[in-house]
Design a protein around this motif. Structure first.
Motif, PDB file in Angstrom:
ATOM      1  N   TYR A   1      51.203 104.201  63.886  1.00  0.00           N
ATOM      2  CA  TYR A   1      50.129 102.715  64.220  1.00  0.00           C
ATOM      3  C   TYR A   1      49.840 102.249  63.732  1.00  0.00           C
ATOM      4  CZ  TYR A   1      48.659 104.532  69.142  1.00  0.00           C
ATOM      5  OH  TYR A   1      48.229 105.197  70.532  1.00  0.00           O
TER       6      TYR A   1
ATOM      7  N   CYS B   1      47.805  98.312  75.141  1.00  0.00           N
ATOM      8  CA  CYS B   1      48.582  99.517  74.300  1.00  0.00           C
ATOM      9  C   CYS B   1      49.386  98.980  73.411  1.00  0.00           C
ATOM     10  CB  CYS B   1      48.899 100.707  75.190  1.00  0.00           C
ATOM     11  SG  CYS B   1      49.580 102.218  74.098  1.00  0.00           S
ATOM     12  N   ALA B   2      49.813  98.980  72.342  1.00  0.00           N
ATOM     13  CA  ALA B   2      49.869  98.686  70.581  1.00  0.00           C
ATOM     14  C   ALA B   2      51.707  98.896  71.452  1.00  0.00           C
ATOM     15  CB  ALA B   2      49.802  99.514  69.886  1.00  0.00           C
TER      16      ALA B   2
ATOM     17  N   ALA C   1      44.292 101.851  70.766  1.00  0.00           N
ATOM     18  CA  ALA C   1      44.343 102.920  69.846  1.00  0.00           C
ATOM     19  C   ALA C   1      42.949 102.692  69.433  1.00  0.00           C
ATOM     20  CB  ALA C   1      45.505 103.057  68.954  1.00  0.00           C
TER      21      ALA C   1
ATOM     22  N   ARG D   1      46.258 105.162  79.048  1.00  0.00           N
ATOM     23  CA  ARG D   1      46.611 105.745  78.220  1.00  0.00           C
ATOM     24  C   ARG D   1      46.572 107.506  77.688  1.00  0.00           C
ATOM     25  NH1 ARG D   1      50.293 108.343  74.873  1.00  0.00           N
ATOM     26  NH2 ARG D   1      51.085 107.810  73.726  1.00  0.00           N
TER      27      ARG D   1
HETATM   28 MO    MO Z   1      48.048 102.966  73.167  1.00  0.00          MO
END
Ligand code: MO
Ligand code: MTE
Length: 388
Positions: free
Chosen positions: A252, A121-122, A227, A74
């Motif tokens: 985020y 990843c969120a 992240a 990412r």
């Molecule tokens: Mo991410």
């Protein structure tokens, strides 16, 4: 040029040639769910033409440690183009008594520690939210597991002697920022930075980090959204408060209260994302599969951020009844558990579900918590199959 770069170049050239047609771009971003697929090198799914965003196909979730070429990627911007082992420096400063700069060989003199961590990843699962939300349309595979090694962040910080005013640790990477967008800079609270498992990682599965994953050093903040783990790390700065910038706010952040799908959320009613949710994914049989009747192994992976997975259950009747799955032998605190359930399948059409429960007592919900940026999708996983 390696074949992945060549492929990316060809594809972005093709997109440019037709004026970066939105239909081509959406064709690419919905590739996994549709019948058209865009395979990258090693079978990875290409989720963006602009930067390198590669998704791991769920059928690769069959080893506890993800081989590096199958580990999702990412990137918010361009990977740094020139990165030499000799020129790289890491500066440590801000609210410290003794700021300093390290070369890679000086960094490697710190004691090394290893952590097996599931990095997610969120935005993983974003494409499954309804109504749909903008952003990279990840399917289920923006998650992978590796053994990360390198110095503990706390040992590096100790050498700098953090002042009592130091409350947050900011990371800056060397990615190349296109145009006017803000750089990818974020911070984590000092408590998490001083945890014995938070690393300045230089290795992944025993080999030096590849460029996609942050060569020569990245932050590794185990159990937290991907992240938090800044790649191509070049600066660690101790701050007296959370870093103020786009990637801390508005990006985020998660609503304090779940709202109705599609509703706007006020910034003051949100908080920064930290640890991951409890979640499981079915890696086989695959959605849409046609199988013969008899013994079928329903299998997958389950993870829970800073908590441990204690149970995975499988339903073969669309969620009416649940059966315990066997958890795999390999385990580590921040790592996913592989699981499997042996099912005697008779002919028919089936809706197979999996749901995990963790040591905090959290269980995957039947429906996801919708939020405007589509973070932390963790509804019970589901595949539809046919048994002949
Ligand atoms: Mo991410
Ligand atoms: N410098 C920098 N670090 C970064 C990013 C980035 O774009 N730039 N992306 C972050 C995000 S959103 C995720 S999910 C993880 C992904 O790590 P991976 O590419 O090694 O899988 O890196 C994080 N670290």
């Amino acid at each position: 040029m390696n074949s992945r770069r060549y492929f990316m170049k060809q594809m972005s050239g093709a997109a440019l040639a037709i004026g970066a047609s939105p239909s081509l771009l959406s064709w690419a971003s919905t590739a996994q769910s549709g019948s058209i697929d865009v395979p990258g090198e090693d079978g990875m799914i290409v989720r963006s033409f602009r930067f390198v965003d590669l998704e791991t196909p769920v059928e690769y979730f069959n080893t506890w440690l993800t081989p590096v070429p199958h580990f999702f990627v990412r990137n918010h911007m361009h990977e740094p183009s020139e990165l030499s082992r000799d020129d790289w420096r890491l500066t440590v400063g801000g609210e410290v008594e003794k700021p300093f700069t390290l070369t890679l060989s000086e960094l490697s003199k710190f004691e090394t520690h290893s952590v097996v961590n599931t990095l997610e990843c969120a935005g993983n699962g974003r494409s499954l939210h309804r109504p749909q939300v903008p952003g990279i349309q990840w399917g289920k595979g923006a998650v992978s597991t590796a053994r990360f090694s390198g110095p503990r962040l706390r040992d590096v910080l100790r050498r700098a002697e953090v002042k009592s005013t130091g409350k947050h640790i900011m990371f800056r990477g060397l990615d190349e920022v296109p145009g006017k967008v803000p750089p990818f800079i974020r911070s984590i609270p000092i408590e998490k930075a001083l945890d014995a498992d938070t690393l300045v990682a230089t290795h992944m599965n025993g080999t030096p980090l590849t460029k996609h994953h942050g060569f020569p050093a990245r932050a590794l903040v185990p159990g937290w959204i991907g992240a938090a783990s800044c790649k191509w790390l070049t600066e660690i700065k101790v701050l007296d408060s959370e870093f103020a910038g786009n990637f801390m706010s508005p990006a985020y952040r998660f609503p304090n209260q779940p709202g109705k799908p599609g509703d706007a959320v006020k910034p003051e009613d949100t908080h920064p994302l930290t640890a991951l949710s409890v979640k499981s994914v079915i890696s086989g049989p695959l959605d849409g599969a046609s199988l013969k009747s008899g013994r079928v192994a329903v299998h997958g992976a389950a993870w829970a951020g800073e908590a441990d997975v204690v149970k995975v259950e499988v339903s073969t009747d669309g969620g009416k009844s649940w059966n315990p799955a066997a958890l795999g032998h390999d385990q580590a605190h921040y790592a996913w558990r592989l699981w499997s359930y042996e099912w005697k399948a008779r002919s028919g059409d089936y809706n197979i579900l999996s749901r995990a429960t963790d040591s905090l007592g959290r269980t995957q919900p039947a429906a996801p918590v919708w939020n405007p940026s589509g973070y932390l999708y963790n509804a019970a996983d589901q595949v539809k199959i046919h048994v002949a």
